[in-house]
Design a protein around this motif. Structure first.
Motif, mmCIF file in Angstrom:
data_model
loop_
_atom_site.group_PDB
_atom_site.id
_atom_site.type_symbol
_atom_site.label_atom_id
_atom_site.label_comp_id
_atom_site.label_asym_id
_atom_site.label_seq_id
_atom_site.Cartn_x
_atom_site.Cartn_y
_atom_site.Cartn_z
ATOM 1 N N LEU A 127 3.045 17.390 10.578
ATOM 2 C CA LEU A 127 4.060 16.365 10.836
ATOM 3 C C LEU A 127 5.267 16.967 11.552
ATOM 4 O O LEU A 127 5.793 16.378 12.508
ATOM 5 N N VAL A 128 5.690 18.156 11.127
ATOM 6 C CA VAL A 128 6.800 18.839 11.809
ATOM 7 C C VAL A 128 6.412 19.175 13.242
ATOM 8 O O VAL A 128 7.221 19.041 14.175
ATOM 9 N N GLY A 129 5.170 19.579 13.452
ATOM 10 C CA GLY A 129 4.709 19.859 14.809
ATOM 11 C C GLY A 129 4.750 18.623 15.692
ATOM 12 O O GLY A 129 5.074 18.715 16.887
ATOM 13 N N LYS A 130 4.441 17.474 15.118
ATOM 14 C CA LYS A 130 4.498 16.239 15.894
ATOM 15 C C LYS A 130 5.935 15.901 16.264
ATOM 16 O O LYS A 130 6.212 15.427 17.367
ATOM 17 N N LEU A 131 6.866 16.153 15.345
ATOM 18 C CA LEU A 131 8.274 15.955 15.665
ATOM 19 C C LEU A 131 8.686 16.860 16.812
ATOM 20 O O LEU A 131 9.322 16.430 17.781
ATOM 21 N N GLU A 132 8.334 18.135 16.711
ATOM 22 C CA GLU A 132 8.690 19.109 17.755
ATOM 23 C C GLU A 132 8.147 18.669 19.117
ATOM 24 O O GLU A 132 8.844 18.749 20.136
ATOM 25 N N SER A 133 6.927 18.157 19.153
ATOM 26 C CA SER A 133 6.314 17.773 20.428
ATOM 27 C C SER A 133 6.925 16.529 21.032
ATOM 28 O O SER A 133 6.770 16.274 22.228
ATOM 29 N N ARG A 134 7.624 15.753 20.216
ATOM 30 C CA ARG A 134 8.178 14.475 20.692
ATOM 31 C C ARG A 134 9.643 14.567 21.081
ATOM 32 O O ARG A 134 10.214 13.585 21.557
ATOM 33 N N LEU A 135 10.269 15.700 20.851
ATOM 34 C CA LEU A 135 11.710 15.818 21.076
ATOM 35 C C LEU A 135 12.075 16.275 22.478
ATOM 36 O O LEU A 135 13.248 16.555 22.748
ATOM 37 N N CYS A 136 11.108 16.360 23.373
ATOM 38 C CA CYS A 136 11.373 16.764 24.766
ATOM 39 C C CYS A 136 12.119 18.091 24.819
ATOM 40 O O CYS A 136 13.074 18.271 25.599
ATOM 41 N N LEU A 137 11.704 19.041 23.971
ATOM 42 C CA LEU A 137 12.390 20.328 23.890
ATOM 43 C C LEU A 137 12.195 21.134 25.162
ATOM 44 O O LEU A 137 11.137 21.119 25.782
ATOM 45 N N LEU A 138 13.248 21.841 25.537
ATOM 46 C CA LEU A 138 13.224 22.678 26.730
ATOM 47 C C LEU A 138 12.794 24.089 26.366
ATOM 48 O O LEU A 138 13.123 24.613 25.288
ATOM 49 N N ASP A 139 12.071 24.735 27.272
ATOM 50 C CA ASP A 139 11.672 26.122 27.057
ATOM 51 C C ASP A 139 12.866 27.056 27.143
ATOM 52 O O ASP A 139 12.980 28.029 26.417
ATOM 53 N N GLN A 140 13.774 26.720 28.059
ATOM 54 C CA GLN A 140 14.975 27.521 28.244
ATOM 55 C C GLN A 140 16.182 26.578 28.201
ATOM 56 O O GLN A 140 16.087 25.410 28.538
ATOM 57 N N PRO A 141 17.354 27.093 27.793
ATOM 58 C CA PRO A 141 18.546 26.254 27.804
ATOM 59 C C PRO A 141 18.764 25.643 29.179
ATOM 60 O O PRO A 141 18.559 26.273 30.205
ATOM 61 N N SER A 142 19.192 24.374 29.201
ATOM 62 C CA SER A 142 19.352 23.659 30.461
ATOM 63 C C SER A 142 20.693 23.913 31.116
ATOM 64 O O SER A 142 20.906 23.553 32.262
ATOM 65 N N GLY A 143 21.601 24.526 30.371
ATOM 66 C CA GLY A 143 22.952 24.678 30.918
ATOM 67 C C GLY A 143 23.830 23.490 30.616
ATOM 68 O O GLY A 143 25.023 23.532 30.861
ATOM 69 N N GLU A 144 23.258 22.406 30.054
ATOM 70 C CA GLU A 144 24.066 21.237 29.709
ATOM 71 C C GLU A 144 24.695 21.467 28.347
ATOM 72 O O GLU A 144 24.328 20.884 27.337
ATOM 73 N N THR A 145 25.640 22.388 28.329
ATOM 74 C CA THR A 145 26.346 22.703 27.093
ATOM 75 C C THR A 145 27.775 22.214 27.214
ATOM 76 O O THR A 145 28.294 22.010 28.313
ATOM 77 N N PRO A 146 28.446 21.987 26.071
ATOM 78 C CA PRO A 146 29.823 21.507 26.140
ATOM 79 C C PRO A 146 30.697 22.445 26.960
ATOM 80 O O PRO A 146 30.552 23.658 26.901
ATOM 81 N N ILE A 147 31.612 21.891 27.716
ATOM 82 C CA ILE A 147 32.480 22.693 28.568
ATOM 83 C C ILE A 147 33.911 22.598 28.065
ATOM 84 O O ILE A 147 34.234 21.817 27.184
ATOM 85 N N THR A 148 34.763 23.409 28.639
ATOM 86 C CA THR A 148 36.174 23.349 28.290
ATOM 87 C C THR A 148 36.701 21.945 28.555
ATOM 88 O O THR A 148 36.423 21.348 29.587
ATOM 89 N N ARG A 149 37.444 21.429 27.612
ATOM 90 C CA ARG A 149 37.929 20.054 27.702
ATOM 91 C C ARG A 149 38.704 19.831 28.994
ATOM 92 O O ARG A 149 39.550 20.624 29.374
ATOM 93 N N VAL A 150 38.392 18.708 29.645
ATOM 94 C CA VAL A 150 39.105 18.302 30.857
ATOM 95 C C VAL A 150 39.577 16.882 30.666
ATOM 96 O O VAL A 150 38.776 15.983 30.439
#
Length: 545
Positions: free
Chosen positions: A519-542
């Motif tokens: 069941l946990v594996g099915k959750l993992e497969s459905r979360l559209c997980l990335l192999d590597q960080p996408s770079g879409e991380t929070p940035i300094t507030r603007v």
């Protein structure tokens, strides 16, 4: 385009839905700007009801105690015929699955003031009132939103000539029924056919005045269908349906307002807060997501008020979006995770709209013969009870029979009082929000393999045991089921473990603990997980200026 000076999320619209989303994202550390056309909060009442699920969300926002002070638990919702015989009773005071009564009544300006204060207290949230969105463009990596500033000249909004353009990774249109965002994306509304004009009146009874009126009721009187509800502590609301022979103008005269209220209240008994004609409609957007733009609240759906679910449905939208944006902006999931938003929210909201229409069709009968047939059907017991509140039927739930055990997948999860190391508190207060693996009478980690544990760690999931046996508790790991709700829920559905999403809906359930890793594996497969960080991380507030 470069990532400099780009907000994480821009929210167009700053009613309760936009406010809630700003809070939920701001508390997670994201840079959010909320824009609203009006220079100040809307000062008059609108929504008056929220249910137990929404109260749970307010608790998650950290304003549970404040909301409690400005609201009151609901009583039984009663429908009467013209002779005041009871046709329907819905016990909104009953204990809910969320640890408290089913519903609450409140005054919307008081609630918006709380949400506004909370949003503006968060370092990552910029609230800009008096800014109207005029242009929205999408690019591969962000959106560009152009706005113009305005001020009030009497009751007229007048542009000042000042403009600004902001960029954000995502834009949420929470800008109401006439949504600029929805129109800019060319998203059509589906009309589900219900349309009635009602006069809505809010008033404040004078101190010491007690009104002889049902607490929460629908008077299904064909001579004048009428709604009577509290408008939050110290307030009352009446709603009167416009009859076929009347014009909208007929109902907008002050003398007509008091004439309609006369059986219950006079000008000597109360102060009139406001009155307005509302067109109750049933509309739903065909799609709620377009690239980097999503819709929420009235921008995505409108419904008759007979279930009290208009604002509630919008806050559910914000709650659903918050955890999706969290995974995306952290670079854990790809933006494809947003593809599940419409399949989840639209069917649930459509079911709520359909139920609201059905209730409205019972109430909004102005023909004597039709009303007599309706009364006979209800009083003789021919009409079945209302169906349970709909859960999720699509999207991020495990619908396979083995893991949707006895209908658990897609349901709102149980919530109750627990004890952790001798301290009794609400489950949601005992543990951080996020994905939760909950096992009855055991420690989930003893039944998970290394791959499952790594996947759960990646998404920040909690693994928790619940037991009714004080001897089996382990501080921070296996909590005592003080309320008994967890044991009853697990037994009712014949399951040993449930996987709960951050919005408290059940992804799936396992009848045996040996099935939990799958069941946990099915959750993992459905979360559209990335192999590597996408770079879409929070940035300094603007700040968007």
């Amino acid at each position: 385009m470069a990532d400099q000076n780009i907000l994480d999320v821009a929210i167009v619209g700053y009613g309760p839905v936009g406010q809630s989303l700003a809070i939920l994202l701001g508390e997670r550390g994201y840079n959010v700007a909320a824009f609203d056309r009006w220079p100040s909060l809307y000062p008059l009442p609108r929504a008056v009801f929220h249910d137990h699920e929404i109260r749970r969300i307010f608790q998650a926002m950290g304003i549970g105690k404040e909301v409690e002070r400005i609201s009151q638990p609901s009583s039984t919702y009663q429908w009467f015929n013209a002779d005041w015989k009871t046709l329907v009773e819905i016990d909104w005071s009953a204990e809910s699955i969320s640890d408290g009564p089913v519903g609450y009544l409140f005054n919307q300006p008081s609630l918006e003031a709380l949400l506004d204060e909370k949003a503006k207290s968060l370092a990552g949230v910029s609230v800009q009132q008096g800014w109207e969105a005029t242009e929205l463009r999408q690019f591969p990596d962000c959106c560009e939103l152009t706005l113009r500033k305005g001020k009030m000249d009497g009751n007229v909004w007048v542009p000042t000539g000042e403009t600004q353009t902001v960029r954000a990774r995502y834009v949420v249109g929470a800008d109401g029924a006439n949504s600029f965002v929805r129109k800019s994306e060319g998203i059509a509304f589906e009309d589900l056919g219900f349309q009635e004009d009602w006069l809505v009146i809010d008033l404040k009874p004078n101190e010491g005045v007690k009104l002889d009126v049902p607490d929460i009721g629908q008077w299904c009187n064909p001579a004048r269908p009428t709604t009577m509800v509290p408008g939050g502590p110290g307030y009352r609301r009446w709603e009167f349906m416009r009859l076929p022979h009347e014009s909208v103008e007929d109902l907008q005269k002050p003398e007509k307002v008091w004439d309609l209220l006369a059986p219950w209240v006079t000008p000597q008994d109360a102060t009139l807060v406001r009155y307005a004609i509302y067109k109750f409609r049933s509309l739903i957007a065909e799609n709620w997501h377009s690239g980097r733009v999503v819709l929420a609240g009235d921008a995505a759906h409108q419904m008759p008020p007979f279930m009290g679910q208009g604002m509630c449905s919008g806050i559910r939208d914000a709650w659903n979006l918050a955890w999706r944006f969290d995974l995306i902006l952290k670079g854990i999931s790809s933006s494809e995770l947003l593809e599940g938003y419409t399949p989840e929210r639209r069917p649930q909201v459509r079911a709520v709209i359909d139920a609201s229409i059905a209730m409205g069709q019972v109430v909004c009968i102005s023909n004597q013969q039709e009303a007599a047939l309706r009364d006979e059907a209800y009083l003789s017991g021919q009409v079945p009870p209302l169906p349970p509140f709909p859960g999720l039927t699509d999207g991020l739930i495990c619908g396979e029979e083995r893991y949707a055990a006895h209908g658990a997948a897609g349901l709102l999860s149980v919530h109750g009082q627990v004890s952790n190391d001798g301290e009794q508190l609400r489950y949601d207060d005992a543990l951080p929000n996020g994905f939760h693996i909950i096992v009855l009478d055991g420690d989930p980690e003893q039944h998970l393999d290394v791959g499952s544990l790594l996947a759960l760690k990646r998404i920040g999931a909690q693994t928790i045991g619940i037991t009714a046996d004080p001897r089996k508790t382990v501080a921070g790991r296996i909590l005592l089921d003080v309320s008994g709700k967890y044991r009853r829920f697990f037994d009712e559905h014949g399951v040993k473990a449930i996987v709960v999403r951050p919005d408290y809906y059940i992804f799936g359930a396992a009848e045996t603990l040996s099935a939990l890793p799958v069941l946990v594996g099915k959750l993992e497969s459905r979360l559209c997980l990335l192999d590597q960080p996408s770079g879409e991380t929070p940035i300094t507030r603007v700040n968007a200026v």
